[in-house]
Design an enzyme around this catalytic site. Structure first.
Site, mmCIF file in Angstrom:
data_model
loop_
_atom_site.group_PDB
_atom_site.id
_atom_site.type_symbol
_atom_site.label_atom_id
_atom_site.label_comp_id
_atom_site.label_asym_id
_atom_site.label_seq_id
_atom_site.Cartn_x
_atom_site.Cartn_y
_atom_site.Cartn_z
ATOM 1 N N LEU A 1 -29.165 -42.356 30.477
ATOM 2 C CA LEU A 1 -30.197 -42.107 31.489
ATOM 3 C C LEU A 1 -30.140 -40.631 32.087
ATOM 4 C CD1 LEU A 1 -32.226 -44.039 33.047
ATOM 5 C CD2 LEU A 1 -30.534 -44.253 34.860
ATOM 6 N N ASP A 2 -29.335 -40.040 32.157
ATOM 7 C CA ASP A 2 -28.999 -38.588 32.684
ATOM 8 C C ASP A 2 -29.990 -37.814 32.017
ATOM 9 O OD1 ASP A 2 -27.023 -39.664 30.761
ATOM 10 O OD2 ASP A 2 -26.725 -37.262 30.645
ATOM 11 N N ASN B 1 -20.968 -44.218 7.122
ATOM 12 C CA ASN B 1 -22.303 -43.825 7.503
ATOM 13 C C ASN B 1 -22.349 -43.719 9.014
ATOM 14 O OD1 ASN B 1 -21.994 -46.661 7.625
ATOM 15 N ND2 ASN B 1 -24.315 -47.140 7.131
ATOM 16 N N ARG C 1 -27.990 -33.987 10.961
ATOM 17 C CA ARG C 1 -29.196 -33.837 10.928
ATOM 18 C C ARG C 1 -29.829 -34.245 12.216
ATOM 19 N NH1 ARG C 1 -31.030 -38.444 6.746
ATOM 20 N NH2 ARG C 1 -29.017 -39.624 7.663
ATOM 21 N N ARG D 1 -21.233 -58.830 -7.476
ATOM 22 C CA ARG D 1 -20.116 -59.313 -8.023
ATOM 23 C C ARG D 1 -19.336 -58.645 -8.883
ATOM 24 N NH1 ARG D 1 -22.904 -64.812 -8.593
ATOM 25 N NH2 ARG D 1 -24.506 -63.475 -9.303
ATOM 26 N N THR E 1 -27.586 -41.528 4.620
ATOM 27 C CA THR E 1 -26.223 -40.512 4.807
ATOM 28 C C THR E 1 -25.529 -40.181 3.658
ATOM 29 O OG1 THR E 1 -24.674 -42.579 5.077
ATOM 30 C CG2 THR E 1 -26.091 -41.946 7.042
ATOM 31 N N GLY F 1 -21.171 -42.815 12.887
ATOM 32 C CA GLY F 1 -20.405 -41.876 13.715
ATOM 33 C C GLY F 1 -20.651 -42.155 14.950
ATOM 34 N N HIS F 2 -19.168 -42.561 15.459
ATOM 35 C CA HIS F 2 -19.366 -43.097 16.974
ATOM 36 C C HIS F 2 -18.405 -42.078 17.758
ATOM 37 C CE1 HIS F 2 -19.673 -47.458 15.654
ATOM 38 N NE2 HIS F 2 -20.985 -46.693 15.193
ATOM 39 N N GLY G 1 -24.980 -45.076 21.373
ATOM 40 C CA GLY G 1 -23.831 -44.840 22.534
ATOM 41 C C GLY G 1 -22.910 -46.112 22.439
ATOM 42 N N LYS G 2 -22.747 -46.738 21.203
ATOM 43 C CA LYS G 2 -21.836 -47.810 20.699
ATOM 44 C C LYS G 2 -20.363 -47.273 21.090
ATOM 45 C CE LYS G 2 -23.818 -48.391 16.843
ATOM 46 N NZ LYS G 2 -24.815 -47.376 16.911
ATOM 47 N N ASP H 1 -26.839 -44.865 16.823
ATOM 48 C CA ASP H 1 -26.742 -43.796 17.895
ATOM 49 C C ASP H 1 -27.216 -44.060 19.025
ATOM 50 O OD1 ASP H 1 -25.849 -42.488 15.551
ATOM 51 O OD2 ASP H 1 -27.773 -41.666 14.932
ATOM 52 N N GLN I 1 -24.406 -48.819 13.315
ATOM 53 C CA GLN I 1 -25.896 -48.896 12.927
ATOM 54 C C GLN I 1 -26.676 -49.671 13.992
ATOM 55 O OE1 GLN I 1 -24.086 -49.708 9.830
ATOM 56 N NE2 GLN I 1 -23.690 -47.449 9.977
HETATM 57 P P1 GDP Z 1 -23.021 -44.554 18.329
HETATM 58 O O1 GDP Z 1 -23.176 -44.292 16.913
HETATM 59 O O2 GDP Z 1 -23.776 -45.650 18.856
HETATM 60 O O3 GDP Z 1 -21.702 -44.435 18.912
HETATM 61 O O4 GDP Z 1 -23.495 -43.139 19.200
HETATM 62 P P2 GDP Z 1 -23.371 -41.529 18.720
HETATM 63 O O5 GDP Z 1 -21.895 -41.325 19.137
HETATM 64 O O6 GDP Z 1 -23.821 -41.388 17.393
HETATM 65 O O7 GDP Z 1 -24.360 -40.806 19.665
HETATM 66 C C1 GDP Z 1 -24.195 -40.921 20.941
HETATM 67 C C2 GDP Z 1 -24.265 -39.543 21.739
HETATM 68 O O8 GDP Z 1 -24.594 -39.686 23.103
HETATM 69 C C3 GDP Z 1 -22.806 -38.955 21.636
HETATM 70 O O9 GDP Z 1 -22.952 -37.716 21.600
HETATM 71 C C4 GDP Z 1 -22.037 -39.517 23.007
HETATM 72 O O10 GDP Z 1 -21.153 -38.837 23.593
HETATM 73 C C5 GDP Z 1 -23.304 -39.357 23.869
HETATM 74 N N1 GDP Z 1 -23.593 -40.314 25.066
HETATM 75 C C6 GDP Z 1 -23.098 -41.709 25.110
HETATM 76 N N2 GDP Z 1 -23.428 -42.100 26.402
HETATM 77 C C7 GDP Z 1 -24.033 -41.046 26.896
HETATM 78 C C8 GDP Z 1 -24.612 -40.985 28.337
HETATM 79 O O11 GDP Z 1 -24.643 -41.992 28.972
HETATM 80 N N3 GDP Z 1 -25.116 -39.588 28.644
HETATM 81 C C9 GDP Z 1 -25.180 -38.473 27.697
HETATM 82 N N4 GDP Z 1 -25.489 -37.587 28.212
HETATM 83 N N5 GDP Z 1 -24.622 -38.681 26.444
HETATM 84 C C10 GDP Z 1 -24.125 -39.882 26.138
HETATM 85 P P1 IMO Z 2 -24.097 -45.388 13.949
HETATM 86 O O1 IMO Z 2 -23.132 -46.583 13.677
HETATM 87 C C1 IMO Z 2 -28.161 -43.943 12.961
HETATM 88 C C2 IMO Z 2 -29.300 -44.798 8.748
HETATM 89 C C3 IMO Z 2 -29.694 -43.363 7.896
HETATM 90 C C4 IMO Z 2 -30.912 -44.006 7.024
HETATM 91 C C5 IMO Z 2 -30.452 -45.563 6.679
HETATM 92 C C6 IMO Z 2 -29.760 -45.708 5.530
HETATM 93 O O2 IMO Z 2 -23.588 -44.012 14.095
HETATM 94 O O3 IMO Z 2 -25.299 -45.846 14.843
HETATM 95 P P2 IMO Z 2 -27.157 -45.437 4.803
HETATM 96 O O4 IMO Z 2 -26.467 -44.141 4.442
HETATM 97 O O5 IMO Z 2 -26.496 -46.517 5.925
HETATM 98 O O6 IMO Z 2 -27.593 -46.450 3.475
HETATM 99 O O7 IMO Z 2 -28.541 -44.966 5.401
HETATM 100 O O8 IMO Z 2 -29.648 -45.648 7.965
HETATM 101 N N1 IMO Z 2 -28.165 -44.692 9.481
HETATM 102 C C7 IMO Z 2 -27.808 -44.420 10.585
HETATM 103 N N2 IMO Z 2 -28.524 -43.815 11.514
HETATM 104 N N3 IMO Z 2 -26.829 -44.290 13.193
HETATM 105 C C8 IMO Z 2 -25.975 -44.617 12.071
HETATM 106 O O9 IMO Z 2 -24.754 -45.236 12.393
HETATM 107 C C9 IMO Z 2 -26.544 -44.769 10.858
HETATM 108 N N4 IMO Z 2 -26.090 -45.284 9.725
HETATM 109 C C10 IMO Z 2 -26.768 -45.209 8.870
HETATM 110 O O10 IMO Z 2 -29.984 -42.407 8.652
HETATM 111 O O11 IMO Z 2 -32.043 -43.669 7.745
HETATM 112 MG MG MG Z 3 -23.728 -42.658 15.710
#
Ligand code: GDP
Ligand code: IMO
Ligand code: MG
Length: 428
Positions: free
Chosen positions: A333-334, A38, A304, A144, A130, A40-41, A15-16, A13, A225
């Site tokens: 950073l904001d 699992n 969560r 396998r 998840t 969420g981007h 911000g990928k 999470d 992840q």
């Molecule tokens: P990912 O799983 O790495 O793709 O990240 P997530 O989407 O799960 O979580 C990142 C959250 O931060 C999302 O709600 C994005 O919209 C938000 N986000 C990403 N970059 C920035 C940033 O530079 N500033 C702010 N305020 N939010 C950001």
């Molecule tokens: P993105 O790609 C944050 C965490 C789960 C748990 C552990 C194992 O959005 O960054 P799993 O369901 O993979 O067996 O869970 O990994 N986890 C994540 N945490 N971002 C994710 O994906 C995650 N995918 C799995 O919360 O701790």
């Molecule tokens: Mg995510």
């Protein structure tokens, strides 16, 4: 132009999704190489806020072919829901734009049931997965006995293979967890119908990658992840079951290291974690809550609340090493604006000894015993969201970014100052 790998440097999470969306403007192929739904981007662009789970974050760019790579695990039912979501948003994602590698493994409803059952059995030792069936599906791959996407080519034969594996899973549910069987007939019917719809998307994934690289195409590899959730190098056992690090792109997609020119580590300006396990810089008081509120730190996949804490440079030095990062994309950073001061962990104190290297191989108890050694930096008040040049940042924000570069030994080439596509400072 060869391969760029985008990975998370913390616990996911970071911000990928938004960083991949930025790079995808210049990409020919965007490929997910690990994990499943699992992930969420989030991509905020062109009037959409997309929450993508399996479909690569390059999907908004029509020139980019999106590939769900061989190292991933695919839940056909959830993938169809995601395709329907894109369709409702008017975003084209037909089989001309999106491909599924035949080597990807298939998640069944019984994998999800086994995930939930295993978590319940662990009780206080639960991983906090998840519950998307990720661990059981990769386990079947390693045993396998797993199903591969290739089998969806022949929906009837696939249905038979699904029936057999569901029978095995039902036996495990009963014997290991004393749970009732899942409805095999309903599962087989659902999966047969899904296979009919998804068969046109199947490709030989390594052939697509090999051809793209031979043609000089730009391949963008999208990690899911983060490095600390890596099965080998993460905070075991509180990890996922795939390799989210740069090496995972090579094994998950099937190409060699000589193609890789850039490895971008997406790093949140503070630290978050969903799920259980030690977290040395976690903030359990008002500052942690403030980060969660201002940063909207709630899971995209499970909703969560994310655990929040200060930035940890011990982690970042380690994940820079295991990924071979060439640069860092610093996000959010904001979110730090308005905090009077900021702390960065620069080392740990472990039973009175100073530790510079992340002691992850010794296990969760060792990490839990680590006390962060903090450096304190001044905060800033200004709203950063409109800033587009590093020089225009408040001096304290600039100093914070400079310090991260020094501590990681890697240049920060992108700075996120808001969730929208445009809210980014590019270059140094
Ligand atoms: P990912 O799983 O790495 O793709 O990240 P997530 O989407 O799960 O979580 C990142 C959250 O931060 C999302 O709600 C994005 O919209 C938000 N986000 C990403 N970059 C920035 C940033 O530079 N500033 C702010 N305020 N939010 C950001
Ligand atoms: P993105 O790609 C944050 C965490 C789960 C748990 C552990 C194992 O959005 O960054 P799993 O369901 O993979 O067996 O869970 O990994 N986890 C994540 N945490 N971002 C994710 O994906 C995650 N995918 C799995 O919360 O701790
Ligand atoms: Mg995510």
């Amino acid at each position: 132009m060869p391969a760029t790998i985008i990975v998370g440097t913390q616990w996911g999470d970071e911000g990928k999704g938004r960083v991949v969306d930025f790079f995808a403007a210049q990409a020919d192929v965007v490929a997910r190489f690990n994990g499943g739904d699992n992930a969420g981007h989030t991509v905020v662009a062109e009037g959409h806020t997309l929450a993508l789970h399996l479909i690569p974050s390059g999907i908004l760019y029509p020139q980019a072919l999106c590939l769900i790579g061989g190292g991933t695990v695919v839940n056909p039912l959830r993938l169809l829901e995601e395709l329907a979501m894109l369709d409702a948003a008017g975003i084209p994602a037909g089989s001309d734009r999106l491909k599924i590698a035949a080597a990807a493994h298939i998640i069944l409803p019984t994998h999800r049931a086994l995930d939930g059952a295993s978590e319940a059995q662990r009780g206080s030792q639960a991983i906090g997965t998840t519950k998307r069936g990720i661990g059981p599906t990769y386990a079947d791959k390693a045993r396998r006995i797993g199903l591969r996407a290739a089998q969806m080519r022949d929906p009837e034969q696939f249905a038979g293979a699904v029936r057999d594996l569901v029978a095995t899973h039902n036996l495990w549910l009963k014997e290991l967890y004393d749970l009732p069987p899942q409805d095999a007939g309903a599962i087989v019917d659902q999966l047969r119908a899904a296979a009919e719809k998804l068969a046109p998307y199947l490709v030989d994934g390594t052939a697509v990658i090999g051809q793209a690289l031979a043609n000089g195409a730009h391949l963008l590899c999208e990690g899911a992840q983060g490095a600390l959730l890596d099965l080998d190098h993460g905070t075991y056992p509180f990890v996922t079951s795939s390799p989210p690090i740069a090496g995972g792109a090579l094994t998950g997609l099937g190409f060699g290291p000589k193609e890789v020119t850039r490895v971008v580590g997406v790093t949140k300006a503070y630290t978050t974690r969903v799920g259980a396990g030690a977290f040395p810089t976690e903030l359990l008081e008002a500052t942690g809550e403030r980060l969660r509120d201002v940063g909207h730190e709630y899971g995209v996949t499970t909703g969560r609340p994310r655990r929040c804490g200060w930035l940890d440079a011990v982690i970042l030095r380690y994940t820079a090493q295991i990924n071979g990062l060439t640069e860092v994309a610093l996000t959010k950073l904001d979110v730090l604006s308005g905090l009077p001061e900021l702390k960065i962990a620069v080392a740990y104190d472990l039973h009175g000894e100073r530790r510079e290297h992340f002691p992850v191989e010794w296990g969760n108890d060792t990490l839990a015993a680590c006390k962060p050694v903090y450096e304190t930096l001044p905060g800033w008040d200004a709203d950063l969201t409109g800033i587009r040049a590093r020089d225009a940042l408040p001096a304290a924000a600039r100093a914070y970014v400079d310090r991260i570069e020094t501590l990681m030994g890697v240049p920060v080439t992108f700075i996120g100052v808001g969730p929208e596509r445009e809210a980014m400072i590019i270059g140094r």
